[in-house]
Design a protein around this motif. Structure first.
Motif, mmCIF file in Angstrom:
data_model
loop_
_atom_site.group_PDB
_atom_site.id
_atom_site.type_symbol
_atom_site.label_atom_id
_atom_site.label_comp_id
_atom_site.label_asym_id
_atom_site.label_seq_id
_atom_site.Cartn_x
_atom_site.Cartn_y
_atom_site.Cartn_z
ATOM 1 N N LEU A 44 -4.025 11.702 -7.200
ATOM 2 C CA LEU A 44 -3.825 12.197 -5.844
ATOM 3 C C LEU A 44 -4.828 11.620 -4.852
ATOM 4 O O LEU A 44 -4.465 11.284 -3.724
ATOM 5 N N VAL A 45 -6.083 11.490 -5.253
ATOM 6 C CA VAL A 45 -7.090 10.956 -4.342
ATOM 7 C C VAL A 45 -6.818 9.485 -4.059
ATOM 8 O O VAL A 45 -6.933 9.029 -2.922
ATOM 9 N N HIS A 46 -6.412 8.744 -5.083
ATOM 10 C CA HIS A 46 -6.059 7.335 -4.863
ATOM 11 C C HIS A 46 -4.855 7.222 -3.937
ATOM 12 O O HIS A 46 -4.788 6.312 -3.103
ATOM 13 N N ALA A 47 -3.902 8.120 -4.076
ATOM 14 C CA ALA A 47 -2.737 8.117 -3.183
ATOM 15 C C ALA A 47 -3.171 8.336 -1.736
ATOM 16 O O ALA A 47 -2.676 7.668 -0.826
ATOM 17 N N ALA A 48 -4.112 9.252 -1.521
ATOM 18 C CA ALA A 48 -4.605 9.501 -0.159
ATOM 19 C C ALA A 48 -5.335 8.275 0.388
ATOM 20 O O ALA A 48 -5.187 7.926 1.566
ATOM 21 N N LEU A 49 -6.102 7.597 -0.449
ATOM 22 C CA LEU A 49 -6.824 6.412 0.023
ATOM 23 C C LEU A 49 -5.876 5.240 0.283
ATOM 24 O O LEU A 49 -6.072 4.487 1.238
ATOM 25 N N TRP A 50 -4.849 5.082 -0.531
ATOM 26 C CA TRP A 50 -3.854 4.048 -0.262
ATOM 27 C C TRP A 50 -3.051 4.379 0.988
ATOM 28 O O TRP A 50 -2.587 3.492 1.693
ATOM 29 N N LEU A 51 -2.901 5.668 1.282
ATOM 30 C CA LEU A 51 -2.240 6.073 2.523
ATOM 31 C C LEU A 51 -3.055 5.620 3.731
ATOM 32 O O LEU A 51 -2.494 5.208 4.746
ATOM 33 N N VAL A 52 -4.381 5.647 3.609
ATOM 34 C CA VAL A 52 -5.245 5.140 4.679
ATOM 35 C C VAL A 52 -4.971 3.657 4.914
ATOM 36 O O VAL A 52 -4.863 3.200 6.063
ATOM 37 N N VAL A 53 -4.836 2.894 3.835
ATOM 38 C CA VAL A 53 -4.554 1.462 3.963
ATOM 39 C C VAL A 53 -3.190 1.243 4.622
ATOM 40 O O VAL A 53 -3.049 0.402 5.527
ATOM 41 N N ALA A 73 0.832 -1.213 0.000
ATOM 42 C CA ALA A 73 0.000 0.000 0.000
ATOM 43 C C ALA A 73 0.860 1.254 0.000
ATOM 44 O O ALA A 73 0.540 2.239 -0.667
ATOM 45 N N ALA A 74 1.970 1.225 0.733
ATOM 46 C CA ALA A 74 2.865 2.384 0.759
ATOM 47 C C ALA A 74 3.513 2.611 -0.605
ATOM 48 O O ALA A 74 3.646 3.758 -1.053
ATOM 49 N N VAL A 75 3.890 1.525 -1.284
ATOM 50 C CA VAL A 75 4.493 1.660 -2.616
ATOM 51 C C VAL A 75 3.470 2.228 -3.596
ATOM 52 O O VAL A 75 3.785 3.122 -4.389
ATOM 53 N N VAL A 76 2.229 1.741 -3.534
ATOM 54 C CA VAL A 76 1.192 2.265 -4.422
ATOM 55 C C VAL A 76 0.912 3.736 -4.095
ATOM 56 O O VAL A 76 0.665 4.540 -4.990
ATOM 57 N N THR A 77 0.977 4.098 -2.810
ATOM 58 C CA THR A 77 0.750 5.492 -2.415
ATOM 59 C C THR A 77 1.717 6.437 -3.103
ATOM 60 O O THR A 77 1.325 7.499 -3.582
ATOM 61 N N THR A 90 3.581 5.784 -5.839
ATOM 62 C CA THR A 90 3.771 5.591 -7.276
ATOM 63 C C THR A 90 2.550 5.943 -8.107
ATOM 64 O O THR A 90 2.675 6.092 -9.316
ATOM 65 N N THR A 91 1.390 6.088 -7.497
ATOM 66 C CA THR A 91 0.200 6.403 -8.284
ATOM 67 C C THR A 91 0.225 7.865 -8.723
ATOM 68 O O THR A 91 0.805 8.715 -8.043
ATOM 69 N N GLY A 143 -8.604 12.883 -11.589
ATOM 70 C CA GLY A 143 -8.059 11.803 -12.410
ATOM 71 C C GLY A 143 -6.541 11.828 -12.459
ATOM 72 O O GLY A 143 -5.875 12.351 -11.577
ATOM 73 N N ARG A 144 -5.995 11.280 -13.522
ATOM 74 C CA ARG A 144 -4.542 11.264 -13.688
ATOM 75 C C ARG A 144 -4.021 12.684 -13.803
ATOM 76 O O ARG A 144 -4.613 13.526 -14.454
ATOM 77 N N SER A 145 -2.912 12.916 -13.158
ATOM 78 C CA SER A 145 -2.331 14.259 -13.157
ATOM 79 C C SER A 145 -0.901 14.191 -13.684
ATOM 80 O O SER A 145 -0.034 13.606 -13.044
ATOM 81 N N PRO A 146 -0.643 14.802 -14.843
ATOM 82 C CA PRO A 146 0.739 14.796 -15.342
ATOM 83 C C PRO A 146 1.662 15.632 -14.461
ATOM 84 O O PRO A 146 2.870 15.449 -14.473
ATOM 85 N N ASP A 147 1.099 16.551 -13.685
ATOM 86 C CA ASP A 147 1.924 17.378 -12.804
ATOM 87 C C ASP A 147 2.451 16.584 -11.613
ATOM 88 O O ASP A 147 3.361 17.038 -10.930
ATOM 89 N N ALA A 148 1.868 15.411 -11.337
ATOM 90 C CA ALA A 148 2.289 14.617 -10.184
ATOM 91 C C ALA A 148 3.608 13.890 -10.434
ATOM 92 O O ALA A 148 4.184 13.340 -9.506
ATOM 93 N N ASP A 149 4.086 13.877 -11.657
ATOM 94 C CA ASP A 149 5.332 13.200 -11.981
ATOM 95 C C ASP A 149 6.381 14.237 -12.363
ATOM 96 O O ASP A 149 6.240 14.948 -13.347
#
Length: 191
Positions: free
Chosen positions: A39-48, A29-33, A35-36, A93-99
């Protein structure tokens, strides 16, 4: 004969197996947090990931620390993070600015940090065993006293930092809305 001699590495207990499995899920879950690109999915994986750490604390019979983990990190920090994402109207959704393109350097630093941390922890606790059948080693009173006597300043600094982040998110969202309104009024006058 000590407890360490009664079971070894090749004969793990059920708690040790559960600890390892929850640790693997938490690590995933931390790796997915990190690497995704959503941003919202990263926050939800952070919960896991944070919930998995709380389960690890429960397996180590540190119930007080586990519930503090759930209440403060899962309950407050992640909610504040999601609230900030919603206020600043971050892309859902997907954010190109996140990379940023620094993934190889970040991977090298992360692997080196993880290796150093594992080495230090293994070296420090190589011969230490936790007696799960015995009485609890630290009471809530002792943990609370140590926590709020010696670590109260970092907790207060963190709360001020989180408050500043929330105020900053509100200010940013207000400026965007004011600019949208001014832009909308200018367009109406041109027609």
């Amino acid at each position: 004969m000590s407890l360490a001699a009664s079971h070894g590495f090749l004969s793990p207990t059920g708690v040790e197996i559960a600890f390892l499995l929850v640790g693997i899920v938490t690590l995933g879950a931390a790796v997915v947090t990190v690497t995704t690109k959503q941003l919202v999915h990263a926050a939800l994986w952070l919960v896991v990931a944070l919930g998995g750490i709380a389960v690890e604390y429960l397996l180590l019979t540190a119930e007080f620390v586990a519930w503090v983990q759930v209440l403060i990190y899962v309950g407050s920090v992640v909610v504040l993070l999601l609230f900030g994402l919603m206020l600043t109207r971050a892309p859902i959704g997907r954010s190109p600015d996140a990379d940023s393109g620094n993934r190889p350097a970040a991977l090298v630093v992360a692997v080196a940090s993880a290796a150093a941390l594992v080495w230090v922890v293994v070296d420090a606790f190589r011969t230490t065993w936790i007696d799960l059948d015995g009485p609890a080693q630290g009471s809530t009173e002792v943990s609370g006293t140590i926590l709020f006597r010696h670590w109260v300043l970092p907790f207060e600094a963190l709360s001020v930092l989180l408050l500043a982040a929330l105020v900053g998110a509100i200010v940013l969202s207000r400026k965007d809305r004011a600019a949208d309104r001014a832009d909308g009024n200018g367009r109406k006058g041109q027609r």
